[in-house]
Design a protein around this motif. Structure first.
Motif, PDB file in Angstrom:
ATOM      1  N   ARG A 179      -9.050   4.616  -1.303  1.00 10.54           N
ATOM      2  CA  ARG A 179      -9.827   5.381  -0.317  1.00 10.54           C
ATOM      3  C   ARG A 179      -9.538   4.945   1.117  1.00 10.54           C
ATOM      4  NH1 ARG A 179     -14.795   4.519   2.139  1.00 10.54           N
ATOM      5  NH2 ARG A 179     -14.985   2.552   1.012  1.00 10.54           N
ATOM      6  N   THR A 180      -9.403   3.639   1.325  1.00 13.44           N
ATOM      7  CA  THR A 180      -9.242   3.139   2.697  1.00 13.44           C
ATOM      8  C   THR A 180      -7.783   2.797   3.009  1.00 13.44           C
ATOM      9  OG1 THR A 180      -9.708   0.912   1.932  1.00 13.44           O
ATOM     10  CG2 THR A 180     -11.588   2.184   2.752  1.00 13.44           C
ATOM     11  N   TRP A 181      -6.863   3.075   2.076  1.00 14.48           N
ATOM     12  CA  TRP A 181      -5.462   2.708   2.277  1.00 14.48           C
ATOM     13  C   TRP A 181      -4.752   3.734   3.161  1.00 14.48           C
ATOM     14  CZ3 TRP A 181      -2.452   0.334  -2.410  1.00 14.48           C
ATOM     15  CH2 TRP A 181      -3.206  -0.703  -2.969  1.00 14.48           C
ATOM     16  N   SER A 182      -3.739   3.264   3.903  1.00 19.02           N
ATOM     17  CA  SER A 182      -2.916   4.184   4.690  1.00 19.02           C
ATOM     18  C   SER A 182      -1.978   4.941   3.748  1.00 19.02           C
ATOM     19  CB  SER A 182      -2.057   3.394   5.682  1.00 19.02           C
ATOM     20  OG  SER A 182      -1.111   2.634   4.952  1.00 19.02           O
ATOM     21  N   ALA A 183      -1.456   6.072   4.218  1.00 17.51           N
ATOM     22  CA  ALA A 183      -0.522   6.859   3.402  1.00 17.51           C
ATOM     23  C   ALA A 183       0.698   6.013   3.024  1.00 17.51           C
ATOM     24  CB  ALA A 183      -0.095   8.103   4.175  1.00 17.51           C
ATOM     25  N   GLU A 184       1.162   5.175   3.933  1.00 17.09           N
ATOM     26  CA  GLU A 184       2.359   4.340   3.678  1.00 17.09           C
ATOM     27  C   GLU A 184       2.079   3.350   2.548  1.00 17.09           C
ATOM     28  OE1 GLU A 184       0.946   4.770   6.809  1.00 17.09           O
ATOM     29  OE2 GLU A 184       2.386   6.394   7.151  1.00 17.09           O
ATOM     30  N   ARG A 185       0.882   2.750   2.576  1.00 21.55           N
ATOM     31  CA  ARG A 185       0.553   1.772   1.537  1.00 21.55           C
ATOM     32  C   ARG A 185       0.359   2.481   0.186  1.00 21.55           C
ATOM     33  NH1 ARG A 185      -4.670  -2.160   1.424  1.00 21.55           N
ATOM     34  NH2 ARG A 185      -4.019  -3.392  -0.373  1.00 21.55           N
ATOM     35  N   ILE A 186      -0.298   3.650   0.226  1.00 22.61           N
ATOM     36  CA  ILE A 186      -0.510   4.409  -1.017  1.00 22.61           C
ATOM     37  C   ILE A 186       0.842   4.754  -1.655  1.00 22.61           C
ATOM     38  CG2 ILE A 186      -1.318   6.627  -1.976  1.00 22.61           C
ATOM     39  CD1 ILE A 186      -3.598   6.591   0.049  1.00 22.61           C
ATOM     40  N   ALA A 187       1.830   5.075  -0.820  1.00 25.76           N
ATOM     41  CA  ALA A 187       3.151   5.484  -1.335  1.00 25.76           C
ATOM     42  C   ALA A 187       3.806   4.375  -2.157  1.00 25.76           C
ATOM     43  CB  ALA A 187       4.051   5.898  -0.176  1.00 25.76           C
ATOM     44  N   ARG A 188       3.399   3.127  -1.946  1.00 26.68           N
ATOM     45  CA  ARG A 188       4.009   1.999  -2.675  1.00 26.68           C
ATOM     46  C   ARG A 188       3.088   1.477  -3.794  1.00 26.68           C
ATOM     47  NH1 ARG A 188       4.559   0.346   2.701  1.00 26.68           N
ATOM     48  NH2 ARG A 188       3.025  -1.291   2.318  1.00 26.68           N
ATOM     49  N   ALA A 189       2.034   2.242  -4.128  1.00 25.25           N
ATOM     50  CA  ALA A 189       1.027   1.732  -5.080  1.00 25.25           C
ATOM     51  C   ALA A 189       1.628   1.442  -6.450  1.00 25.25           C
ATOM     52  CB  ALA A 189      -0.103   2.751  -5.214  1.00 25.25           C
ATOM     53  N   SER A 190       1.180   0.332  -7.046  1.00 22.79           N
ATOM     54  CA  SER A 190       1.658  -0.036  -8.391  1.00 22.79           C
ATOM     55  C   SER A 190       0.681   0.499  -9.440  1.00 22.79           C
ATOM     56  CB  SER A 190       1.719  -1.556  -8.512  1.00 22.79           C
ATOM     57  OG  SER A 190       0.399  -2.074  -8.497  1.00 22.79           O
ATOM     58  N   VAL A 191       1.094   0.403 -10.691  1.00 28.73           N
ATOM     59  CA  VAL A 191       0.235   0.842 -11.800  1.00 28.73           C
ATOM     60  C   VAL A 191      -1.060   0.019 -11.802  1.00 28.73           C
ATOM     61  CG1 VAL A 191       0.036   0.898 -14.318  1.00 28.73           C
ATOM     62  CG2 VAL A 191       2.156   1.653 -13.227  1.00 28.73           C
ATOM     63  N   GLU A 192      -0.951  -1.303 -11.644  1.00 30.64           N
ATOM     64  CA  GLU A 192      -2.140  -2.169 -11.679  1.00 30.64           C
ATOM     65  C   GLU A 192      -3.117  -1.756 -10.576  1.00 30.64           C
ATOM     66  OE1 GLU A 192       1.028  -3.321 -11.800  1.00 30.64           O
ATOM     67  OE2 GLU A 192       0.823  -3.558 -13.971  1.00 30.64           O
TER      68      GLU A 192
END
Ligand SMILES: NC(=O)c1ccc[n+]([C@@H]2O[C@H](COP(=O)([O-])OP(=O)(O)OC[C@H]3O[C@@H](n4cnc5c(N)ncnc54)[C@H](OP(=O)(O)O)[C@@H]3O)[C@@H](O)[C@H]2O)c1
Length: 394
Positions: A179-192
Protein backbone atom coordinates in the motif's frame (compact mmCIF):
# COMPACT_ATOMS: atom_id res chain seq x y z
CA UNK A 1 -28.22 -30.56 13.72
CA UNK A 2 -27.09 -29.04 10.41
CA UNK A 3 -25.21 -31.40 8.11
CA UNK A 4 -22.42 -29.74 6.14
CA UNK A 5 -19.99 -30.60 3.35
CA UNK A 6 -16.71 -28.70 2.94
CA UNK A 7 -15.03 -28.22 -0.42
CA UNK A 8 -11.39 -27.25 0.21
CA UNK A 9 -11.27 -28.52 3.81
CA UNK A 10 -7.45 -28.35 4.07
CA UNK A 11 -7.25 -24.68 3.02
CA UNK A 12 -7.36 -21.56 5.13
CA UNK A 13 -11.15 -21.15 4.88
CA UNK A 14 -11.73 -24.92 5.13
CA UNK A 15 -9.69 -25.30 8.31
CA UNK A 16 -11.31 -22.27 9.94
CA UNK A 17 -14.74 -23.65 9.02
CA UNK A 18 -13.86 -26.91 10.76
CA UNK A 19 -12.62 -24.88 13.80
CA UNK A 20 -16.04 -23.23 14.09
CA UNK A 21 -17.80 -26.57 13.58
CA UNK A 22 -15.61 -28.29 16.19
CA UNK A 23 -16.58 -25.63 18.75
CA UNK A 24 -20.29 -26.44 18.17
CA UNK A 25 -20.56 -30.23 17.87
CA UNK A 26 -24.18 -30.09 19.04
CA UNK A 27 -25.12 -27.99 15.98
CA UNK A 28 -23.08 -29.35 13.07
CA UNK A 29 -22.25 -32.70 11.55
CA UNK A 30 -19.59 -32.93 8.82
CA UNK A 31 -20.80 -35.40 6.18
CA UNK A 32 -18.30 -34.79 3.36
CA UNK A 33 -14.82 -33.31 2.86
CA UNK A 34 -12.91 -32.50 -0.32
CA UNK A 35 -9.25 -31.49 -0.40
CA UNK A 36 -6.49 -31.25 -2.99
CA UNK A 37 -3.00 -32.52 -2.23
CA UNK A 38 -2.52 -32.10 1.52
CA UNK A 39 -3.55 -35.67 2.22
CA UNK A 40 -2.06 -35.99 5.72
CA UNK A 41 -4.01 -32.99 6.94
CA UNK A 42 -7.13 -34.43 5.32
CA UNK A 43 -6.55 -37.78 7.06
CA UNK A 44 -6.47 -35.98 10.44
CA UNK A 45 -9.75 -34.24 9.58
CA UNK A 46 -11.36 -37.52 8.54
CA UNK A 47 -10.34 -39.15 11.83
CA UNK A 48 -11.74 -36.21 13.75
CA UNK A 49 -15.01 -35.52 11.93
CA UNK A 50 -15.83 -38.96 10.46
CA UNK A 51 -17.45 -37.83 7.17
CA UNK A 52 -18.97 -40.49 4.93
CA UNK A 53 -17.73 -39.02 1.62
CA UNK A 54 -14.14 -37.86 1.09
CA UNK A 55 -12.34 -36.66 -2.00
CA UNK A 56 -8.79 -35.67 -3.05
CA UNK A 57 -7.42 -34.08 -6.22
CA UNK A 58 -5.41 -37.04 -7.60
CA UNK A 59 -5.83 -40.83 -7.62
CA UNK A 60 -2.30 -41.12 -6.13
CA UNK A 61 -3.49 -39.10 -3.13
CA UNK A 62 -6.37 -41.50 -2.74
CA UNK A 63 -4.03 -44.46 -2.30
CA UNK A 64 -2.01 -42.54 0.33
CA UNK A 65 -5.19 -41.51 2.14
CA UNK A 66 -6.44 -45.11 2.22
CA UNK A 67 -3.09 -46.21 3.66
CA UNK A 68 -3.09 -43.44 6.27
CA UNK A 69 -6.64 -44.19 7.41
CA UNK A 70 -6.62 -48.00 7.25
CA UNK A 71 -9.84 -49.43 8.66
CA UNK A 72 -10.95 -45.89 9.66
CA UNK A 73 -11.43 -45.00 5.95
CA UNK A 74 -14.93 -43.68 5.18
CA UNK A 75 -17.29 -45.65 2.92
CA UNK A 76 -16.84 -43.37 -0.10
CA UNK A 77 -13.34 -42.26 -1.14
CA UNK A 78 -13.00 -40.52 -4.50
CA UNK A 79 -10.63 -38.38 -6.56
CA UNK A 80 -10.75 -35.58 -9.14
CA UNK A 81 -13.85 -33.91 -10.59
CA UNK A 82 -16.12 -36.85 -9.71
CA UNK A 83 -14.96 -36.63 -6.09
CA UNK A 84 -15.65 -32.90 -5.92
CA UNK A 85 -19.12 -33.43 -7.35
CA UNK A 86 -19.88 -36.22 -4.88
CA UNK A 87 -18.88 -34.00 -1.95
CA UNK A 88 -20.82 -31.05 -3.37
CA UNK A 89 -23.99 -33.14 -3.68
CA UNK A 90 -23.60 -35.18 -0.48
CA UNK A 91 -26.68 -35.51 1.72
CA UNK A 92 -26.52 -32.25 3.67
CA UNK A 93 -28.11 -28.83 4.19
CA UNK A 94 -25.10 -26.60 3.51
CA UNK A 95 -22.04 -26.83 1.27
CA UNK A 96 -19.07 -24.63 2.17
CA UNK A 97 -17.38 -23.66 -1.12
CA UNK A 98 -13.78 -23.15 0.05
CA UNK A 99 -11.87 -24.23 -3.05
CA UNK A 100 -9.68 -21.65 -4.72
CA UNK A 101 -10.04 -20.63 -8.34
CA UNK A 102 -11.90 -21.99 -11.34
CA UNK A 103 -11.83 -25.59 -10.09
CA UNK A 104 -14.64 -24.63 -7.71
CA UNK A 105 -17.16 -23.62 -10.38
CA UNK A 106 -18.50 -27.04 -11.47
CA UNK A 107 -18.88 -28.46 -7.93
CA UNK A 108 -20.53 -25.26 -6.66
CA UNK A 109 -23.02 -25.37 -9.53
CA UNK A 110 -23.60 -29.07 -8.80
CA UNK A 111 -24.36 -28.22 -5.15
CA UNK A 112 -26.85 -25.53 -6.19
CA UNK A 113 -28.55 -27.81 -8.72
CA UNK A 114 -28.84 -30.51 -6.05
CA UNK A 115 -30.71 -28.01 -3.86
CA UNK A 116 -27.96 -27.35 -1.31
CA UNK A 117 -27.54 -23.94 0.28
CA UNK A 118 -24.00 -22.69 -0.36
CA UNK A 119 -21.65 -20.72 1.92
CA UNK A 120 -19.42 -19.18 -0.74
CA UNK A 121 -15.79 -18.29 -0.06
CA UNK A 122 -14.61 -19.32 -3.53
CA UNK A 123 -15.27 -15.90 -5.11
CA UNK A 124 -13.93 -16.98 -8.51
CA UNK A 125 -17.19 -18.92 -8.98
CA UNK A 126 -19.22 -15.69 -9.14
CA UNK A 127 -16.47 -13.85 -10.99
CA UNK A 128 -16.49 -16.45 -13.76
CA UNK A 129 -20.17 -17.13 -14.03
CA UNK A 130 -22.12 -14.62 -11.96
CA UNK A 131 -25.14 -14.37 -14.26
CA UNK A 132 -25.33 -18.14 -14.71
CA UNK A 133 -24.94 -18.91 -11.01
CA UNK A 134 -27.63 -16.36 -10.11
CA UNK A 135 -30.06 -18.01 -12.54
CA UNK A 136 -29.31 -21.49 -11.14
CA UNK A 137 -29.63 -20.30 -7.53
CA UNK A 138 -33.03 -18.76 -8.29
CA UNK A 139 -34.22 -21.87 -10.15
CA UNK A 140 -33.14 -24.18 -7.32
CA UNK A 141 -34.58 -21.90 -4.61
CA UNK A 142 -31.40 -22.07 -2.53
CA UNK A 143 -29.45 -19.36 -0.68
CA UNK A 144 -25.95 -18.18 -1.51
CA UNK A 145 -24.37 -17.03 1.75
CA UNK A 146 -21.22 -14.95 1.45
CA UNK A 147 -18.13 -15.95 3.41
CA UNK A 148 -15.79 -13.25 2.10
CA UNK A 149 -15.59 -10.79 5.03
CA UNK A 150 -16.55 -7.78 2.88
CA UNK A 151 -19.59 -9.49 1.38
CA UNK A 152 -20.60 -10.86 4.75
CA UNK A 153 -20.49 -7.27 6.04
CA UNK A 154 -22.75 -6.11 3.21
CA UNK A 155 -25.06 -9.08 3.70
CA UNK A 156 -25.37 -8.17 7.39
CA UNK A 157 -25.88 -4.46 6.63
CA UNK A 158 -28.65 -5.34 4.17
CA UNK A 159 -30.57 -7.57 6.59
CA UNK A 160 -34.12 -6.27 6.88
CA UNK A 161 -33.57 -3.61 4.21
CA UNK A 162 -35.24 -3.19 0.84
CA UNK A 163 -32.55 -3.77 -1.84
CA UNK A 164 -34.25 -1.09 -3.95
CA UNK A 165 -33.19 1.49 -1.34
CA UNK A 166 -29.45 0.84 -1.80
CA UNK A 167 -27.57 3.79 -3.31
CA UNK A 168 -24.16 2.15 -3.27
CA UNK A 169 -22.03 -0.60 -1.87
CA UNK A 170 -18.63 0.39 -0.50
CA UNK A 171 -16.06 -2.39 -0.28
CA UNK A 172 -13.11 -1.78 2.01
CA UNK A 173 -9.63 -2.93 1.00
CA UNK A 174 -6.68 -3.22 3.36
CA UNK A 175 -4.42 -2.07 0.52
CA UNK A 176 -2.25 -5.18 0.96
CA UNK A 177 1.47 -5.31 1.77
CA UNK A 178 2.46 -2.76 -0.91
CA UNK A 179 0.00 0.00 0.00
CA UNK A 180 2.73 2.48 0.91
CA UNK A 181 5.38 1.24 -1.56
CA UNK A 182 6.53 3.27 -4.57
CA UNK A 183 5.83 1.91 -8.06
CA UNK A 184 9.58 1.24 -8.50
CA UNK A 185 9.76 -0.83 -5.32
CA UNK A 186 6.54 -2.72 -6.17
CA UNK A 187 8.05 -3.62 -9.57
CA UNK A 188 10.81 -5.59 -7.77
CA UNK A 189 8.49 -7.35 -5.26
CA UNK A 190 9.38 -10.93 -4.35
CA UNK A 191 7.01 -13.82 -3.70
CA UNK A 192 7.69 -13.64 0.07
CA UNK A 193 6.88 -9.92 0.11
CA UNK A 194 3.66 -10.43 -1.85
CA UNK A 195 2.56 -13.19 0.54
CA UNK A 196 3.13 -11.09 3.69
CA UNK A 197 -0.39 -9.69 4.14
CA UNK A 198 -0.53 -7.14 6.98
CA UNK A 199 -3.90 -8.19 8.49
CA UNK A 200 -5.07 -11.59 7.22
CA UNK A 201 -3.45 -15.04 7.16
CA UNK A 202 -4.79 -16.57 3.91
CA UNK A 203 -3.94 -19.04 1.16
CA UNK A 204 -1.19 -18.07 -1.35
CA UNK A 205 -3.41 -17.15 -4.32
CA UNK A 206 -5.66 -14.71 -2.47
CA UNK A 207 -2.61 -13.26 -0.68
CA UNK A 208 -0.99 -12.36 -4.03
CA UNK A 209 -4.38 -11.09 -5.27
CA UNK A 210 -4.53 -8.85 -2.20
CA UNK A 211 -1.10 -7.44 -3.01
CA UNK A 212 -2.10 -6.56 -6.61
CA UNK A 213 -5.63 -5.44 -5.55
CA UNK A 214 -6.92 -8.00 -8.07
CA UNK A 215 -8.64 -9.52 -5.04
CA UNK A 216 -10.63 -6.31 -4.55
CA UNK A 217 -11.42 -6.30 -8.26
CA UNK A 218 -12.69 -9.88 -8.02
CA UNK A 219 -14.74 -8.82 -5.00
CA UNK A 220 -16.30 -5.95 -6.97
CA UNK A 221 -17.46 -8.51 -9.55
CA UNK A 222 -18.58 -10.87 -6.77
CA UNK A 223 -20.61 -8.06 -5.14
CA UNK A 224 -22.17 -7.12 -8.47
CA UNK A 225 -23.66 -10.61 -8.78
CA UNK A 226 -24.22 -11.49 -5.15
CA UNK A 227 -26.28 -8.37 -4.44
CA UNK A 228 -27.48 -7.70 -8.00
CA UNK A 229 -26.12 -4.14 -8.10
CA UNK A 230 -24.82 -2.47 -11.26
CA UNK A 231 -21.03 -1.93 -11.22
CA UNK A 232 -21.35 1.86 -11.11
CA UNK A 233 -22.92 1.45 -7.67
CA UNK A 234 -19.94 -0.45 -6.27
CA UNK A 235 -17.06 1.57 -4.81
CA UNK A 236 -13.78 0.64 -3.18
CA UNK A 237 -12.09 2.51 -0.35
CA UNK A 238 -8.73 1.59 1.15
CA UNK A 239 -8.94 1.05 4.91
CA UNK A 240 -5.61 -0.25 6.22
CA UNK A 241 -6.82 -1.40 9.66
CA UNK A 242 -9.38 -3.92 8.22
CA UNK A 243 -11.82 -3.13 11.05
CA UNK A 244 -14.69 -1.79 8.92
CA UNK A 245 -15.35 -4.81 6.70
CA UNK A 246 -17.59 -2.94 4.21
CA UNK A 247 -20.51 -0.50 4.06
CA UNK A 248 -23.83 0.12 2.36
CA UNK A 249 -25.22 3.59 1.62
CA UNK A 250 -29.01 3.85 1.36
CA UNK A 251 -31.04 6.37 -0.60
CA UNK A 252 -31.47 8.63 2.44
CA UNK A 253 -27.60 8.75 2.67
CA UNK A 254 -27.55 6.61 5.84
CA UNK A 255 -24.49 4.38 5.79
CA UNK A 256 -24.49 1.00 7.53
CA UNK A 257 -21.14 -0.61 8.26
CA UNK A 258 -20.12 -3.88 9.87
CA UNK A 259 -17.05 -3.78 12.11
CA UNK A 260 -14.91 -6.38 13.84
CA UNK A 261 -11.38 -7.62 14.37
CA UNK A 262 -10.08 -9.32 11.22
CA UNK A 263 -10.86 -13.00 11.84
CA UNK A 264 -12.43 -15.16 9.12
CA UNK A 265 -14.15 -17.34 11.71
CA UNK A 266 -16.69 -14.52 12.17
CA UNK A 267 -18.03 -14.37 8.57
CA UNK A 268 -17.75 -18.17 8.39
CA UNK A 269 -19.93 -18.44 11.51
CA UNK A 270 -22.43 -15.93 10.08
CA UNK A 271 -22.80 -18.09 6.96
CA UNK A 272 -22.94 -21.40 8.87
CA UNK A 273 -25.55 -20.24 11.35
CA UNK A 274 -27.73 -17.97 9.20
CA UNK A 275 -30.30 -16.74 10.21
CA UNK A 276 -29.05 -17.37 13.76
CA UNK A 277 -25.82 -16.16 15.36
CA UNK A 278 -23.28 -18.49 16.96
CA UNK A 279 -21.49 -17.67 20.20
CA UNK A 280 -17.74 -17.37 19.39
CA UNK A 281 -14.98 -17.29 22.02
CA UNK A 282 -13.04 -14.45 20.38
CA UNK A 283 -11.74 -11.12 21.74
CA UNK A 284 -14.13 -8.14 21.43
CA UNK A 285 -13.31 -5.18 19.24
CA UNK A 286 -11.82 -2.45 21.46
CA UNK A 287 -12.22 0.75 19.43
CA UNK A 288 -10.25 2.86 21.91
CA UNK A 289 -7.34 0.42 21.56
CA UNK A 290 -7.61 0.57 17.76
CA UNK A 291 -7.48 4.36 18.15
CA UNK A 292 -8.07 5.43 14.56
CA UNK A 293 -9.67 4.22 11.38
CA UNK A 294 -8.13 5.53 8.15
CA UNK A 295 -9.62 5.63 4.65
CA UNK A 296 -7.94 6.40 1.30
CA UNK A 297 -8.86 6.42 -2.37
CA UNK A 298 -7.27 3.40 -4.11
CA UNK A 299 -4.35 4.24 -6.40
CA UNK A 300 -5.21 2.53 -9.67
CA UNK A 301 -1.88 3.61 -11.23
CA UNK A 302 0.16 1.51 -8.81
CA UNK A 303 -2.61 -1.13 -8.62
CA UNK A 304 -4.09 -1.37 -12.15
CA UNK A 305 -5.78 -4.74 -11.52
CA UNK A 306 -8.61 -2.98 -9.69
CA UNK A 307 -9.58 -1.00 -12.82
CA UNK A 308 -9.39 -4.17 -14.93
CA UNK A 309 -12.26 -5.65 -12.94
CA UNK A 310 -14.52 -2.69 -13.75
CA UNK A 311 -13.40 -2.88 -17.41
CA UNK A 312 -14.28 -6.58 -17.53
CA UNK A 313 -17.73 -5.94 -16.05
CA UNK A 314 -18.34 -3.24 -18.65
CA UNK A 315 -17.16 -5.45 -21.55
CA UNK A 316 -19.39 -8.55 -21.71
CA UNK A 317 -20.62 -11.44 -19.54
CA UNK A 318 -17.61 -13.63 -20.28
CA UNK A 319 -14.89 -10.98 -19.81
CA UNK A 320 -14.68 -11.47 -16.01
CA UNK A 321 -14.07 -15.21 -16.62
CA UNK A 322 -11.28 -14.26 -19.03
CA UNK A 323 -9.71 -11.87 -16.52
CA UNK A 324 -10.02 -14.45 -13.75
CA UNK A 325 -8.36 -17.21 -15.79
CA UNK A 326 -5.53 -14.94 -16.94
CA UNK A 327 -4.95 -13.91 -13.35
CA UNK A 328 -4.95 -17.50 -12.06
CA UNK A 329 -2.27 -18.60 -14.51
CA UNK A 330 -0.23 -15.43 -14.01
CA UNK A 331 -0.33 -15.75 -10.20
CA UNK A 332 0.54 -19.45 -10.40
CA UNK A 333 3.55 -18.59 -12.55
CA UNK A 334 4.60 -15.76 -10.20
CA UNK A 335 4.35 -18.09 -7.18
CA UNK A 336 6.43 -20.71 -9.02
CA UNK A 337 9.16 -18.15 -9.66
CA UNK A 338 8.40 -17.71 -13.37
CA UNK A 339 6.69 -14.37 -13.92
CA UNK A 340 8.04 -11.15 -12.35
CA UNK A 341 5.49 -9.35 -10.15
CA UNK A 342 4.57 -6.47 -12.53
CA UNK A 343 3.84 -9.00 -15.26
CA UNK A 344 0.76 -10.23 -13.36
CA UNK A 345 -1.10 -6.97 -14.03
CA UNK A 346 0.45 -6.62 -17.51
CA UNK A 347 -0.67 -10.14 -18.46
CA UNK A 348 -4.18 -9.61 -17.11
CA UNK A 349 -4.51 -6.34 -19.03
CA UNK A 350 -3.17 -7.78 -22.30
CA UNK A 351 -5.42 -10.85 -22.22
CA UNK A 352 -8.52 -8.83 -21.32
CA UNK A 353 -7.73 -6.39 -24.11
CA UNK A 354 -7.30 -9.24 -26.62
CA UNK A 355 -10.67 -10.66 -25.53
CA UNK A 356 -12.54 -7.39 -25.91
CA UNK A 357 -10.91 -6.81 -29.32
CA UNK A 358 -12.46 -10.06 -30.60
CA UNK A 359 -15.62 -9.64 -32.61
CA UNK A 360 -18.82 -11.15 -31.21
CA UNK A 361 -19.39 -13.71 -28.47
CA UNK A 362 -19.26 -12.90 -24.80
CA UNK A 363 -22.68 -14.15 -23.66
CA UNK A 364 -22.76 -16.91 -21.04
CA UNK A 365 -25.56 -19.34 -21.87
CA UNK A 366 -24.18 -22.30 -19.94
CA UNK A 367 -21.16 -23.79 -18.21
CA UNK A 368 -19.60 -24.69 -21.58
CA UNK A 369 -19.46 -20.98 -22.55
CA UNK A 370 -17.74 -20.13 -19.27
CA UNK A 371 -15.21 -22.93 -19.67
CA UNK A 372 -14.52 -21.89 -23.26
CA UNK A 373 -13.72 -18.30 -22.22
CA UNK A 374 -11.61 -19.65 -19.34
CA UNK A 375 -9.65 -21.99 -21.65
CA UNK A 376 -9.18 -19.23 -24.25
CA UNK A 377 -7.60 -16.95 -21.64
CA UNK A 378 -5.37 -19.68 -20.17
CA UNK A 379 -4.07 -20.47 -23.66
CA UNK A 380 -3.30 -16.77 -24.32
CA UNK A 381 -1.36 -16.49 -21.03
CA UNK A 382 0.61 -19.66 -21.76
CA UNK A 383 1.51 -18.31 -25.22
CA UNK A 384 2.67 -15.09 -23.59
CA UNK A 385 4.66 -16.95 -20.94
CA UNK A 386 6.13 -19.23 -23.58
CA UNK A 387 7.24 -16.23 -25.66
CA UNK A 388 8.77 -14.59 -22.56
CA UNK A 389 10.67 -17.70 -21.43
CA UNK A 390 11.71 -19.07 -24.84
CA UNK A 391 8.99 -21.73 -24.99
CA UNK A 392 9.33 -22.93 -21.41
CA UNK A 393 6.45 -21.45 -19.41
CA UNK A 394 6.70 -22.02 -15.65
N1 LIG B 1 -8.31 -17.42 3.30
C1 LIG B 1 -9.10 -16.42 3.57
O1 LIG B 1 -9.02 -15.81 4.64
C2 LIG B 1 -10.15 -15.99 2.55
C3 LIG B 1 -10.92 -14.86 2.82
C4 LIG B 1 -11.91 -14.51 1.92
C5 LIG B 1 -12.11 -15.25 0.76
N2 LIG B 1 -11.33 -16.32 0.53
C6 LIG B 1 -11.55 -17.08 -0.72
O2 LIG B 1 -11.80 -18.42 -0.36
C7 LIG B 1 -11.26 -19.31 -1.31
C8 LIG B 1 -10.28 -20.25 -0.61
O3 LIG B 1 -9.18 -19.49 -0.14
P1 LIG B 1 -8.10 -20.08 0.85
O4 LIG B 1 -7.28 -18.92 1.28
O5 LIG B 1 -8.77 -20.93 1.88
O6 LIG B 1 -7.25 -20.98 -0.16
P2 LIG B 1 -6.21 -22.15 0.17
O7 LIG B 1 -5.72 -22.02 1.58
O8 LIG B 1 -5.22 -22.18 -0.92
O9 LIG B 1 -7.14 -23.47 0.12
C9 LIG B 1 -7.68 -23.96 -1.08
C10 LIG B 1 -8.32 -25.31 -0.86
O10 LIG B 1 -8.72 -25.83 -2.12
C11 LIG B 1 -8.13 -27.14 -2.29
N3 LIG B 1 -7.87 -27.36 -3.71
C12 LIG B 1 -7.13 -26.59 -4.54
N4 LIG B 1 -7.11 -27.13 -5.80
C13 LIG B 1 -7.86 -28.26 -5.73
C14 LIG B 1 -8.22 -29.26 -6.69
N5 LIG B 1 -7.81 -29.21 -7.95
N6 LIG B 1 -9.01 -30.27 -6.25
C15 LIG B 1 -9.44 -30.33 -4.99
N7 LIG B 1 -9.12 -29.42 -4.03
C16 LIG B 1 -8.33 -28.40 -4.41
C17 LIG B 1 -6.87 -27.10 -1.46
O11 LIG B 1 -6.44 -28.41 -1.17
P3 LIG B 1 -4.93 -28.80 -0.71
O12 LIG B 1 -4.48 -27.67 0.15
O13 LIG B 1 -5.14 -30.07 0.03
O14 LIG B 1 -4.11 -28.95 -1.94
C18 LIG B 1 -7.38 -26.34 -0.24
O15 LIG B 1 -8.12 -27.20 0.59
C19 LIG B 1 -10.60 -18.43 -2.38
O16 LIG B 1 -11.47 -18.23 -3.45
C20 LIG B 1 -10.35 -17.11 -1.66
O17 LIG B 1 -10.36 -16.02 -2.55
C21 LIG B 1 -10.35 -16.71 1.39
Amino acid sequence: MKRIAVLGSTGSVGEQTLDVVAAHPERYEVVALAAGRRVEKLAEQVRRFRPSVVSVAEPAGLATLRELLGPAAPPTLLAGAAGLEAVATADCELVVAGLVGAVGLAPTLAAVRAGRHVALANKEVLVMAGALVRREVAAAGVTLLPVDSEHSAIFQALTGEDPAHVRKIILTASGGPFRTWSAERIARASVEEALAHPNWDMGPKISVDSATLMNKGLEVIEARWLFDVPPERVEVVVHPQSIVHSLVEFRDTSVMAQLGLPDMRVPIAVALAHPERLPLELPSLDLAAVGRLDFETPDTKRFPCLSLAFEALAADEAAPAVLNAANEVAVESFLAGGLPYPEIAATNAAVLEAWTARAGGGALRDLADVLEADAWARARVRERLGAATGGNPT
